[in-house]
Design a protein around this motif. Structure first.
Motif, PDB file in Angstrom:
ATOM      1  N   HIS A  39     -11.713 -55.128  19.419  1.00 47.14           N
ATOM      2  CA  HIS A  39     -11.383 -53.971  18.596  1.00 47.14           C
ATOM      3  C   HIS A  39     -11.256 -54.488  17.159  1.00 47.14           C
ATOM      4  O   HIS A  39     -10.831 -55.624  16.962  1.00 47.14           O
ATOM      5  CB  HIS A  39     -10.064 -53.382  19.087  1.00 47.14           C
ATOM      6  CG  HIS A  39      -9.757 -52.050  18.501  1.00 47.14           C
ATOM      7  ND1 HIS A  39     -10.253 -50.884  19.025  1.00 47.14           N
ATOM      8  CD2 HIS A  39      -9.028 -51.712  17.427  1.00 47.14           C
ATOM      9  CE1 HIS A  39      -9.830 -49.875  18.292  1.00 47.14           C
ATOM     10  NE2 HIS A  39      -9.082 -50.349  17.319  1.00 47.14           N
ATOM     11  N   ALA A  42      -8.799 -57.498  15.534  1.00 46.67           N
ATOM     12  CA  ALA A  42      -8.209 -58.395  16.527  1.00 46.67           C
ATOM     13  C   ALA A  42      -8.402 -59.857  16.132  1.00 46.67           C
ATOM     14  O   ALA A  42      -7.672 -60.732  16.596  1.00 46.67           O
ATOM     15  CB  ALA A  42      -8.818 -58.135  17.900  1.00 46.67           C
ATOM     16  N   GLY A  43      -9.400 -60.104  15.277  1.00 46.07           N
ATOM     17  CA  GLY A  43      -9.613 -61.479  14.818  1.00 46.07           C
ATOM     18  C   GLY A  43     -11.009 -62.024  15.097  1.00 46.07           C
ATOM     19  O   GLY A  43     -11.227 -63.224  15.065  1.00 46.07           O
ATOM     20  N   LYS A  44     -11.967 -61.138  15.303  1.00 40.54           N
ATOM     21  CA  LYS A  44     -13.328 -61.582  15.616  1.00 40.54           C
ATOM     22  C   LYS A  44     -13.926 -62.436  14.504  1.00 40.54           C
ATOM     23  O   LYS A  44     -14.487 -63.497  14.752  1.00 40.54           O
ATOM     24  CB  LYS A  44     -14.221 -60.363  15.878  1.00 40.54           C
ATOM     25  CG  LYS A  44     -15.585 -60.729  16.385  1.00 40.54           C
ATOM     26  CD  LYS A  44     -16.451 -59.517  16.545  1.00 40.54           C
ATOM     27  CE  LYS A  44     -16.747 -58.946  15.179  1.00 40.54           C
ATOM     28  NZ  LYS A  44     -17.946 -58.110  15.157  1.00 40.54           N
ATOM     29  N   THR A  45     -13.783 -61.953  13.270  1.00 36.69           N
ATOM     30  CA  THR A  45     -14.366 -62.693  12.148  1.00 36.69           C
ATOM     31  C   THR A  45     -13.710 -64.060  12.007  1.00 36.69           C
ATOM     32  O   THR A  45     -14.384 -65.076  11.800  1.00 36.69           O
ATOM     33  CB  THR A  45     -14.187 -61.904  10.839  1.00 36.69           C
ATOM     34  OG1 THR A  45     -14.595 -60.562  11.070  1.00 36.69           O
ATOM     35  CG2 THR A  45     -15.012 -62.496   9.727  1.00 36.69           C
ATOM     36  N   ASN A 160      -5.216 -63.461  20.981  1.00 34.72           N
ATOM     37  CA  ASN A 160      -5.068 -64.017  19.630  1.00 34.72           C
ATOM     38  C   ASN A 160      -3.727 -63.638  18.983  1.00 34.72           C
ATOM     39  O   ASN A 160      -3.031 -62.745  19.453  1.00 34.72           O
ATOM     40  CB  ASN A 160      -6.236 -63.495  18.779  1.00 34.72           C
ATOM     41  CG  ASN A 160      -6.340 -64.200  17.455  1.00 34.72           C
ATOM     42  OD1 ASN A 160      -5.890 -65.338  17.296  1.00 34.72           O
ATOM     43  ND2 ASN A 160      -6.926 -63.519  16.474  1.00 34.72           N
ATOM     44  N   ASP A 163       0.955 -66.597  16.948  1.00 35.72           N
ATOM     45  CA  ASP A 163       1.905 -67.019  15.911  1.00 35.72           C
ATOM     46  C   ASP A 163       2.693 -65.821  15.382  1.00 35.72           C
ATOM     47  O   ASP A 163       3.507 -65.946  14.482  1.00 35.72           O
ATOM     48  CB  ASP A 163       1.150 -67.700  14.766  1.00 35.72           C
ATOM     49  CG  ASP A 163       0.121 -66.784  14.136  1.00 35.72           C
ATOM     50  OD1 ASP A 163      -0.589 -66.075  14.888  1.00 35.72           O
ATOM     51  OD2 ASP A 163       0.043 -66.743  12.895  1.00 35.72           O
ATOM     52  N   ARG A 164       2.387 -64.642  15.897  1.00 42.25           N
ATOM     53  CA  ARG A 164       3.148 -63.450  15.522  1.00 42.25           C
ATOM     54  C   ARG A 164       3.975 -62.968  16.697  1.00 42.25           C
ATOM     55  O   ARG A 164       3.765 -63.395  17.817  1.00 42.25           O
ATOM     56  CB  ARG A 164       2.175 -62.324  15.161  1.00 42.25           C
ATOM     57  CG  ARG A 164       1.496 -62.549  13.869  1.00 42.25           C
ATOM     58  CD  ARG A 164       1.123 -61.212  13.311  1.00 42.25           C
ATOM     59  NE  ARG A 164       0.363 -61.390  12.087  1.00 42.25           N
ATOM     60  CZ  ARG A 164      -0.561 -60.548  11.665  1.00 42.25           C
ATOM     61  NH1 ARG A 164      -0.835 -59.468  12.380  1.00 42.25           N
ATOM     62  NH2 ARG A 164      -1.191 -60.745  10.532  1.00 42.25           N
ATOM     63  N   SER A 275      -4.182 -68.968  18.475  1.00 42.41           N
ATOM     64  CA  SER A 275      -4.099 -68.341  17.173  1.00 42.41           C
ATOM     65  C   SER A 275      -5.309 -68.778  16.365  1.00 42.41           C
ATOM     66  O   SER A 275      -5.398 -69.925  15.922  1.00 42.41           O
ATOM     67  CB  SER A 275      -2.817 -68.769  16.460  1.00 42.41           C
ATOM     68  OG  SER A 275      -2.890 -68.404  15.100  1.00 42.41           O
ATOM     69  N   ALA A 276      -6.254 -67.854  16.244  1.00 39.94           N
ATOM     70  CA  ALA A 276      -7.525 -68.219  15.610  1.00 39.94           C
ATOM     71  C   ALA A 276      -7.308 -68.717  14.194  1.00 39.94           C
ATOM     72  O   ALA A 276      -7.904 -69.697  13.759  1.00 39.94           O
ATOM     73  CB  ALA A 276      -8.465 -67.027  15.621  1.00 39.94           C
ATOM     74  N   ILE A 277      -6.423 -68.043  13.484  1.00 40.30           N
ATOM     75  CA  ILE A 277      -6.275 -68.391  12.074  1.00 40.30           C
ATOM     76  C   ILE A 277      -5.745 -69.804  11.900  1.00 40.30           C
ATOM     77  O   ILE A 277      -6.021 -70.478  10.913  1.00 40.30           O
ATOM     78  CB  ILE A 277      -5.406 -67.345  11.351  1.00 40.30           C
ATOM     79  CG1 ILE A 277      -5.738 -67.373   9.869  1.00 40.30           C
ATOM     80  CG2 ILE A 277      -3.926 -67.574  11.568  1.00 40.30           C
ATOM     81  CD1 ILE A 277      -5.408 -66.101   9.168  1.00 40.30           C
TER      82      ILE A 277
HETATM   83  P1  G4P Z   1     -11.955 -58.581  12.945  1.00 39.53           P
HETATM   84  O1  G4P Z   1     -13.139 -59.370  12.521  1.00 39.53           O
HETATM   85  O2  G4P Z   1     -11.775 -58.542  14.425  1.00 39.53           O
HETATM   86  O3  G4P Z   1     -11.870 -57.223  12.341  1.00 39.53           O
HETATM   87  O4  G4P Z   1     -10.615 -59.345  12.450  1.00 39.53           O
HETATM   88  P2  G4P Z   1     -10.379 -60.477  11.360  1.00 39.53           P
HETATM   89  O5  G4P Z   1     -10.858 -61.791  11.839  1.00 39.53           O
HETATM   90  O6  G4P Z   1     -10.854 -60.032  10.040  1.00 39.53           O
HETATM   91  O7  G4P Z   1      -8.801 -60.509  11.391  1.00 39.53           O
HETATM   92  C1  G4P Z   1      -8.026 -59.371  11.101  1.00 39.53           C
HETATM   93  C2  G4P Z   1      -6.735 -59.810  10.474  1.00 39.53           C
HETATM   94  O8  G4P Z   1      -5.994 -60.595  11.414  1.00 39.53           O
HETATM   95  C3  G4P Z   1      -6.897 -60.674   9.254  1.00 39.53           C
HETATM   96  O9  G4P Z   1      -5.807 -60.391   8.402  1.00 39.53           O
HETATM   97  C4  G4P Z   1      -6.765 -62.066   9.805  1.00 39.53           C
HETATM   98  O10 G4P Z   1      -6.334 -62.990   8.828  1.00 39.53           O
HETATM   99  C5  G4P Z   1      -5.685 -61.852  10.843  1.00 39.53           C
HETATM  100  N1  G4P Z   1      -5.710 -62.872  11.897  1.00 39.53           N
HETATM  101  C6  G4P Z   1      -6.740 -63.351  12.605  1.00 39.53           C
HETATM  102  N2  G4P Z   1      -6.348 -64.283  13.476  1.00 39.53           N
HETATM  103  C7  G4P Z   1      -5.015 -64.400  13.332  1.00 39.53           C
HETATM  104  C8  G4P Z   1      -4.014 -65.218  13.953  1.00 39.53           C
HETATM  105  O11 G4P Z   1      -4.272 -66.043  14.814  1.00 39.53           O
HETATM  106  N3  G4P Z   1      -2.735 -65.030  13.531  1.00 39.53           N
HETATM  107  C9  G4P Z   1      -2.401 -64.134  12.564  1.00 39.53           C
HETATM  108  N4  G4P Z   1      -1.129 -64.040  12.223  1.00 39.53           N
HETATM  109  N5  G4P Z   1      -3.311 -63.367  11.950  1.00 39.53           N
HETATM  110  C10 G4P Z   1      -4.598 -63.498  12.330  1.00 39.53           C
HETATM  111  P3  G4P Z   1      -5.945 -59.438   7.155  1.00 39.53           P
HETATM  112  O12 G4P Z   1      -4.602 -59.338   6.581  1.00 39.53           O
HETATM  113  O13 G4P Z   1      -6.646 -58.191   7.543  1.00 39.53           O
HETATM  114  O14 G4P Z   1      -6.910 -60.214   6.251  1.00 39.53           O
HETATM  115  P4  G4P Z   1      -6.545 -61.386   5.262  1.00 39.53           P
HETATM  116  O15 G4P Z   1      -5.690 -60.738   4.256  1.00 39.53           O
HETATM  117  O16 G4P Z   1      -5.842 -62.427   6.067  1.00 39.53           O
HETATM  118  O17 G4P Z   1      -7.854 -61.807   4.769  1.00 39.53           O
END
Ligand code: G4P
Length: 547
Positions: A39, A42-45, A160, A163-164, A275-277
């Protein structure tokens, strides 16, 4: 841990002797072609980027993301147009990991959501499902999983954002099982969450991977502590370890142990937390794809099933994307190779047109750039530039009549009526819609009675794209208006008379699509049901195959 990997038959491969079956078998065996489903948000990118980072395909975090924000910053089609080169390049990414060639196909989500998203999934051998652990299963995940299920595509799950503050992990698994109707086999289990996220316990390896926050480095390694009863862990996390042991016991009792066969049959999904990030859990996902996800398998064609290791080349087109220069109407057809070995410059047969084409210019998709491909094997995606003569579902071979099946068109969920401001442009309108329909950008229905064309789409952005392309490429200023239609079904029957009667009786709501198939355009769910009841000799289909 079981794996489905057979060591490549290296000794049988003689360098230089290009087309040996052993070479093809080896290349097929080391390929993994998958798509990420999730969706939006969720963190795909983020995960895509980290996968590329781990494989060494890109050096710096932020590359994929920059593309995404460029794409999403605006829904203005002119802007999208400018970005098209980029989105062509990023819609397939090929990279290497542990001597495997991995093809990652982007399944556009969000505003980009369209039929493309669905059809891309017909070209993959497995899928990675990303779930935001704070949210659980969301609407688009359900839709996409349904599509995967049509071909029993094996699915790896990544929970994913650990960490939250997330939802209770057991509850998440429960939801997956009940909503998505798929068995869950947790492979890693989280220790805490949010600020207290300590890491994950690997249930199969009996080791703990310690979490450390940090985003950027490519070769990030995480400390591993062997054994759940290791005193070191007890010392570090006295509170969390008791909880973990309890949960692990529960998990062992309540969930399914990982079973490779069930995974490959699409019945069970291995679940990883991370946690992908923070790059955390990403390596485990890549390993699961390499160790467990299937290499390309046999594909059904109308006449027979085609094995990926067969020597003659074959493949099918699953996506068409307009190229950068609208003035030339260039398009790139994305072809999935199904068997044999593709070489640049080879002659292949375009089966629908019965024509030989010499393919001298093809595009391959490396993570960093768009490059000329020299060779490709089953599982790989190649881009064939063309001027509109290739369509979704078209099959190519070295001569044998192999029309691949299972490339669906989905009954649209959204409908618009088209009107043009300048009636003199009616011919251009029809031509434009015909071509955009063939390209799969939108579905076009022509009612049997009444002149106005009806457009159908599975995502509303498709209309915006079509309106703007009609204007830019065909000089047609079209207006899209709402209609009373709420769903469509393709209609078929062995009883020709029943079909003719149906057409005559319900002419305003019966239409032909761009490929000449009969469809019923229903005004409501009730209307559809009643019509089905009244016409028992007809069959109503929510999908149709390529003509
Ligand atoms: P999408 O392609 O599925 O739409 O998702 P995307 O990777 O853009 O991630 C959506 C938001 O979730 C981003 O934040 C991203 O930084 C955050 N995110 C992804 N993985 C994790 C994780 O493991 N932990 C946490 N805490 N957040 C994560 P955003 O605020 O929309 O963008 P940005 O301001 O960080 O760029």
């Amino acid at each position: 841990i079981q794996t489905n990997q057979q060591e490549p038959a290296q000794e049988a491969v003689q360098s230089g002797s290009a087309k040996t079956p052993a070479l093809i078998a080896r290349e097929v065996q080391r390929r993994r072609t998958f798509g990420i489903i999730s969706h939006p948000d969720a963190g795909k990118t983020t995960l895509t980027e980290k996968l590329l980072l781990f494989s060494g395909a890109i050096q710096m975090a932020g590359t994929v993301k920059a593309r995404k924000s460029a794409r999403h910053a605006t829904s203005d089609w002119m802007e999208i147009e400018k970005q098209r080169g980029i989105s062509v390049a990023s819609s397939v990414m090929q990279f290497e990991f542990r001597d495997h060639i991995i093809n990652l196909l982007d399944t556009p989500g969000h505003q980009d959501f369209s039929e493309d998203t669905y059809r891309v999934l017909t070209a993959v051998d497995s899928a990675l499902m990303v779930i935001d652990a704070a949210k659980g299963v969301e609407a688009q995940t359900i839709k996409l999983l349904d599509v995967c299920r049509m071909r029993n595509t094996p699915i790896v799950t990544f929970m994913n954002k650990m960490d939250r503050e997330t939802r209770d992990p057991l509850e998440l698994l429960d939801e997956l099982e009940s909503v998505l109707k798929i068995q869950c086999a947790p492979v890693t289990w989280p220790i805490g969450m949010g600020k207290n996220f300590r890491g994950v316990y690997h249930l199969l390896r009996d080791e703990v991977l310690l979490f450390r926050a940090g985003e950027e480095s490519a070769n990030q390694t995480f400390e591993v502590v062997k054994g759940i009863d290791n005193p070191k862990l007890q010392e570090m996390f006295p509170l969390e370890m008791d909880q973990l042991r309890m949960e692990v016991e529960l998990v062992h009792g309540a969930s399914h142990p990982f079973n490779l066969e069930d995974f490959l049959a699409g019945i069970q999904t291995p679940v990883f937390f991370g946690s992908a990030i923070n790059n955390f859990g990403v390596r485990e996902i890549l390993s699961a794809l390499v160790d467990w996800a299937p290499p390309p398998r046999g594909r059904d064609a109308t006449v027979r099933s085609v094995e990926p290791t067969e020597q003659p080349f074959s493949g099918f087109v699953f996506k068409i994307q307009a190229n950068m220069d609208p003035a030339h109407r260039d398009r790139i057809a994305f072809l999935r190779v199904c068997s044999g070995r593709f070489e640049r410059g080879m002659k292949v047969k375009h089966l629908r047109l019965g024509r030989e084409v010499k393919v001298s210019s093809v595009v391959t998709f490396m993570a960093s750039s768009r490059e000329q491909v020299e060779e490709a094997y089953a599982g790989d995606i190649i881009g064939l530039p063309n001027h509109g003569n290739m369509q979704i579902g078209d099959s190519f071979s070295e001569g044998e009549m192999l029309q691949f099946t299972g490339i669906p068109y989905f009954a649209p969920d959204f409908f618009r009526q088209v009107r043009i401001r300048n009636p003199l442009k009616i011919k251009q309108l029809h031509k434009g819609l015909q071509q955009l329909g063939e390209e799969g950008a939108v579905q076009v229905f022509k009612p049997v009675q009444g002149g106005e064309l009806v457009l159908g789409a599975v995502g509303v952005l498709q209309f915006e794209v079509v309106a703007s392309r009609l204007m830019n490429e065909y000089g047609v200023d079209a207006v899209f208006e709402g209609t009373s239609i709420s769903s469509a079904r393709w209609v078929s029957s062995d009883d020709k008379k029943a079909l003719a009667d149906f057409e005559a009786a319900l002419g305003h709501n019966v239409a032909y699509d761009a490929a000449g198939n009969l469809a019923y355009l229903a005004t409501s769910g009730v209307n559809l049901r009643l019509t089905q009841e009244r016409w028992p000799k007809l069959m109503f289909h929510a999908t149709r195959e390529h003509a």
